[in-house]
Structures are given as structure tokens and as C-alpha cells.
Design a protein around this motif. Structure first.
Motif, PDB file in Angstrom:
ATOM      1  N   GLU A  32      13.802   6.934 -12.381  1.00 30.94           N
ATOM      2  CA  GLU A  32      13.536   6.130 -13.867  1.00 30.94           C
ATOM      3  C   GLU A  32      13.476   7.229 -14.854  1.00 30.94           C
ATOM      4  O   GLU A  32      14.011   7.178 -15.973  1.00 30.94           O
ATOM      5  N   VAL A  33      12.875   8.614 -14.635  1.00 34.31           N
ATOM      6  CA  VAL A  33      13.111   9.578 -15.730  1.00 34.31           C
ATOM      7  C   VAL A  33      13.406  10.948 -15.334  1.00 34.31           C
ATOM      8  O   VAL A  33      13.265  11.916 -16.103  1.00 34.31           O
ATOM      9  N   GLY A  34      13.897  11.151 -14.001  1.00 40.97           N
ATOM     10  CA  GLY A  34      14.591  12.341 -13.779  1.00 40.97           C
ATOM     11  C   GLY A  34      13.624  13.457 -13.383  1.00 40.97           C
ATOM     12  O   GLY A  34      13.878  14.572 -13.318  1.00 40.97           O
ATOM     13  N   ILE A  35      12.066  13.038 -13.015  1.00 42.44           N
ATOM     14  CA  ILE A  35      11.424  14.436 -12.623  1.00 42.44           C
ATOM     15  C   ILE A  35      11.077  14.091 -11.182  1.00 42.44           C
ATOM     16  O   ILE A  35      11.001  13.049 -10.702  1.00 42.44           O
ATOM     17  N   THR A  36      11.515  15.389 -10.473  1.00 41.50           N
ATOM     18  CA  THR A  36      11.455  15.580  -8.996  1.00 41.50           C
ATOM     19  C   THR A  36       9.948  16.128  -8.650  1.00 41.50           C
ATOM     20  O   THR A  36      10.004  17.379  -9.134  1.00 41.50           O
ATOM     21  N   LEU A  37       9.134  15.447  -7.857  1.00 40.64           N
ATOM     22  CA  LEU A  37       8.172  15.855  -7.454  1.00 40.64           C
ATOM     23  C   LEU A  37       8.078  15.433  -5.882  1.00 40.64           C
ATOM     24  O   LEU A  37       7.814  14.272  -5.590  1.00 40.64           O
ATOM     25  N   ALA A  38       7.507  16.269  -5.164  1.00 41.29           N
ATOM     26  CA  ALA A  38       7.099  15.902  -3.897  1.00 41.29           C
ATOM     27  C   ALA A  38       5.929  14.943  -3.619  1.00 41.29           C
ATOM     28  O   ALA A  38       5.030  15.115  -4.533  1.00 41.29           O
ATOM     29  N   PRO A  39       6.039  14.079  -2.839  1.00 42.47           N
ATOM     30  CA  PRO A  39       4.891  13.054  -3.063  1.00 42.47           C
ATOM     31  C   PRO A  39       3.692  13.691  -2.636  1.00 42.47           C
ATOM     32  O   PRO A  39       2.482  13.218  -3.022  1.00 42.47           O
ATOM     33  N   GLU A  40       3.364  14.541  -1.880  1.00 44.28           N
ATOM     34  CA  GLU A  40       2.319  15.172  -1.439  1.00 44.28           C
ATOM     35  C   GLU A  40       1.672  16.049  -2.761  1.00 44.28           C
ATOM     36  O   GLU A  40       0.534  16.558  -2.675  1.00 44.28           O
ATOM     37  N   ASN A  41       2.490  16.363  -3.869  1.00 47.89           N
ATOM     38  CA  ASN A  41       1.904  16.920  -5.180  1.00 47.89           C
ATOM     39  C   ASN A  41       1.167  15.935  -6.144  1.00 47.89           C
ATOM     40  O   ASN A  41       0.637  16.412  -7.208  1.00 47.89           O
ATOM     41  N   LEU A  42       1.569  14.609  -5.663  1.00 42.99           N
ATOM     42  CA  LEU A  42       0.839  13.607  -6.563  1.00 42.99           C
ATOM     43  C   LEU A  42      -0.607  13.290  -6.176  1.00 42.99           C
ATOM     44  O   LEU A  42      -0.963  13.514  -5.074  1.00 42.99           O
ATOM     45  N   GLU A  43      -1.487  13.409  -7.286  1.00 46.20           N
ATOM     46  CA  GLU A  43      -2.853  13.243  -6.972  1.00 46.20           C
ATOM     47  C   GLU A  43      -3.123  11.709  -7.166  1.00 46.20           C
ATOM     48  O   GLU A  43      -2.862  11.017  -8.580  1.00 46.20           O
ATOM     49  N   LEU A  44      -3.844  11.129  -6.292  1.00 47.46           N
ATOM     50  CA  LEU A  44      -4.098   9.863  -6.188  1.00 47.46           C
ATOM     51  C   LEU A  44      -5.245   9.544  -7.234  1.00 47.46           C
ATOM     52  O   LEU A  44      -6.105  10.230  -7.282  1.00 47.46           O
ATOM     53  N   MET A  45      -4.848   8.582  -8.373  1.00 46.47           N
ATOM     54  CA  MET A  45      -5.902   8.316  -9.359  1.00 46.47           C
ATOM     55  C   MET A  45      -6.826   6.850  -8.920  1.00 46.47           C
ATOM     56  O   MET A  45      -7.881   6.915  -8.953  1.00 46.47           O
ATOM     57  N   GLY A  46      -5.933   5.891  -8.284  1.00 42.86           N
ATOM     58  CA  GLY A  46      -6.772   4.817  -7.826  1.00 42.86           C
ATOM     59  C   GLY A  46      -5.666   3.625  -7.512  1.00 42.86           C
ATOM     60  O   GLY A  46      -4.476   3.836  -7.571  1.00 42.86           O
ATOM     61  N   VAL A  47      -6.455   2.520  -6.929  1.00 43.19           N
ATOM     62  CA  VAL A  47      -5.561   1.451  -6.491  1.00 43.19           C
ATOM     63  C   VAL A  47      -6.237   0.106  -7.048  1.00 43.19           C
ATOM     64  O   VAL A  47      -7.514   0.072  -6.907  1.00 43.19           O
ATOM     65  N   TRP A  48      -5.538  -0.684  -7.892  1.00 43.08           N
ATOM     66  CA  TRP A  48      -6.034  -1.744  -8.701  1.00 43.08           C
ATOM     67  C   TRP A  48      -5.101  -2.948  -8.327  1.00 43.08           C
ATOM     68  O   TRP A  48      -3.916  -2.767  -8.208  1.00 43.08           O
ATOM     69  N   THR A  49      -5.636  -4.149  -8.555  1.00 43.31           N
ATOM     70  CA  THR A  49      -4.992  -5.283  -8.281  1.00 43.31           C
ATOM     71  C   THR A  49      -5.247  -6.061  -9.635  1.00 43.31           C
ATOM     72  O   THR A  49      -6.319  -6.246 -10.170  1.00 43.31           O
ATOM     73  N   GLY A  50      -3.988  -6.541 -10.404  1.00 41.55           N
ATOM     74  CA  GLY A  50      -4.309  -7.006 -11.760  1.00 41.55           C
ATOM     75  C   GLY A  50      -2.859  -7.871 -12.011  1.00 41.55           C
ATOM     76  O   GLY A  50      -2.114  -8.074 -11.182  1.00 41.55           O
ATOM     77  N   THR A  51      -2.863  -8.449 -13.186  1.00 40.43           N
ATOM     78  CA  THR A  51      -1.800  -9.110 -13.773  1.00 40.43           C
ATOM     79  C   THR A  51      -0.537  -8.282 -13.959  1.00 40.43           C
ATOM     80  O   THR A  51      -0.458  -7.418 -14.612  1.00 40.43           O
ATOM     81  N   ALA A  52       0.818  -8.988 -13.282  1.00 39.74           N
ATOM     82  CA  ALA A  52       1.926  -8.150 -13.793  1.00 39.74           C
ATOM     83  C   ALA A  52       2.207  -8.394 -14.984  1.00 39.74           C
ATOM     84  O   ALA A  52       1.948  -9.379 -15.575  1.00 39.74           O
ATOM     85  N   ALA A  53       2.838  -7.481 -15.506  1.00 40.32           N
ATOM     86  CA  ALA A  53       3.054  -7.494 -16.861  1.00 40.32           C
ATOM     87  C   ALA A  53       4.318  -8.298 -17.404  1.00 40.32           C
ATOM     88  O   ALA A  53       4.373  -9.065 -18.414  1.00 40.32           O
ATOM     89  N   ASN A  54       5.352  -8.299 -16.609  1.00 46.17           N
ATOM     90  CA  ASN A  54       6.522  -8.929 -16.733  1.00 46.17           C
ATOM     91  C   ASN A  54       6.910  -9.887 -15.945  1.00 46.17           C
ATOM     92  O   ASN A  54       8.369 -10.615 -16.063  1.00 46.17           O
ATOM     93  N   GLU A  55       6.048 -10.453 -15.200  1.00 43.80           N
ATOM     94  CA  GLU A  55       6.329 -11.574 -14.027  1.00 43.80           C
ATOM     95  C   GLU A  55       5.241 -12.478 -14.038  1.00 43.80           C
ATOM     96  O   GLU A  55       4.299 -12.200 -13.520  1.00 43.80           O
ATOM     97  N   SER A  56       5.721 -13.880 -14.393  1.00 43.26           N
ATOM     98  CA  SER A  56       4.727 -14.764 -14.502  1.00 43.26           C
ATOM     99  C   SER A  56       4.140 -15.442 -13.128  1.00 43.26           C
ATOM    100  O   SER A  56       4.937 -15.265 -12.138  1.00 43.26           O
ATOM    101  N   ASP A  57       2.864 -15.707 -12.875  1.00 42.77           N
ATOM    102  CA  ASP A  57       2.478 -16.119 -11.653  1.00 42.77           C
ATOM    103  C   ASP A  57       2.586 -15.080 -10.558  1.00 42.77           C
ATOM    104  O   ASP A  57       2.550 -15.551  -9.210  1.00 42.77           O
ATOM    105  N   THR A  58       2.449 -13.691 -10.935  1.00 45.66           N
ATOM    106  CA  THR A  58       2.416 -12.638 -10.007  1.00 45.66           C
ATOM    107  C   THR A  58       1.205 -11.659 -10.308  1.00 45.66           C
ATOM    108  O   THR A  58       1.198 -11.482 -11.621  1.00 45.66           O
ATOM    109  N   ASP A  59       0.837 -11.100  -9.323  1.00 48.52           N
ATOM    110  CA  ASP A  59      -0.381 -10.074  -9.660  1.00 48.52           C
ATOM    111  C   ASP A  59       0.419  -8.758  -8.981  1.00 48.52           C
ATOM    112  O   ASP A  59       1.445  -8.845  -8.185  1.00 48.52           O
TER     113      ASP A  59
END
Length: 135
Positions: free
Chosen positions: A54-81
Motif C-alpha cells: 500500500e505505501v512502499g515501506i518494507t519491514l520484516a514481520p518480526e520488527n513490528l511491535e504488537l499494539m493490540g487486537v480489537w473487534t469493532g465496526t468495519a469502516a467501509n462495509e455494512s453489516d461487517t465487524d
């Protein structure tokens, strides 16, 4: 019954501390770069791949820091979480390092302290991520 989509997203910051948000083509809400995992991908692998696509930034998965996991309303899809696994990218990124693809219609660097001024942010940002960042 609502459909639940699993997605991975990444918080990217510039040297001024602003967070990158993107608006995908054909949508109205700004959100993190990210998307749905492909078959067999971990949440971090999906986040890493989507960031590059999407934006051309290359990072190894192991370099990403987990912030959190949340369940919520989808922004652009009705009747979808969404069940979103959100990561933070290490370091800071200059806008010159960002190369949006055709899937991305618009980029916006946002100071999270002014997020309340925007009415076009995805629910994941307003309900979970920004409150977690400002707590």
C-alpha cells in the motif's frame, strides 16, 4: 448476523510524531495501512505485506511491535465487524519514503491530539487505537 473479517494494520509515524492514515480508493474513511491476511499468513506477515503493497515501506514481520487486537465496526462495509491486529512500526518515516499504490486514493499525516477534529476516521482508530495511544 454480522460477518467478521480479520485484518492487520500498522501505525507509522513521521519525525514530528504524526501518524499516517490512508483512504483507499472508493472509500470515505481514513485508516491505517493494512488489510486482510492471505491464506497461511500470520497477522504480522499480513501487516508487513500490506504495508509494502500500500505505501512502499518494507519491514520484516518480526520488527513490528504488537499494539493490540480489537473487534469493532468495519469502516467501509455494512453489516461487517473487523477483528484488527494492530502493530507499531519501529522508527519514523519521512513522507518521501511513502509511495502509495493505486489502491490508496489519499494519504494524511495526523497529529493524534487533533483526531477529534476529523469526522472521516475509521471506527477502529476512534474507538480503540487513539484512546490506547492517548491513555
Amino acid at each position: 448476523m454480522k460477518t467478521v473479517l480479520k485484518v492487520s494494520a500498522v501505525c507509522i509515524y513521521d519525525p514530528s510524531g504524526r501518524m499516517l492514515t490512508v483512504r483507499k480508493s472508493g472509500t470515505t474513511k481514513f485508516m491505517h495501512p493494512g488489510g486482510k491476511p492471505e491464506s497461511g499468513e500470520s497477522a504480522a506477515e499480513a501487516a508487513s505485506r500490506e504495508l509494502a503493497e500500500e505505501v512502499g515501506i518494507t519491514l520484516a514481520p518480526e520488527n513490528l511491535e504488537l499494539m493490540g487486537v480489537w473487534t469493532g465496526t468495519a469502516a467501509n462495509e455494512s453489516d461487517t465487524d473487523i477483528q484488527a491486529t494492530v502493530f507499531i512500526a519501529p522508527g519514523t518515516w519521512d513522507s518521501a519514503a511513502i509511495h502509495p499504490t493505486a489502491e490508496i486514493a489519499e494519504l494524511r499525516w495526523m497529529d493524534i491530539s487533533t483526531a477529534h477534529n476529523f469526522d472521516d476516521l475509521a471506527p477502529l482508530l476512534t474507538e480503540y487505537v487513539i484512546p490506547a495511544l492517548t491513555a
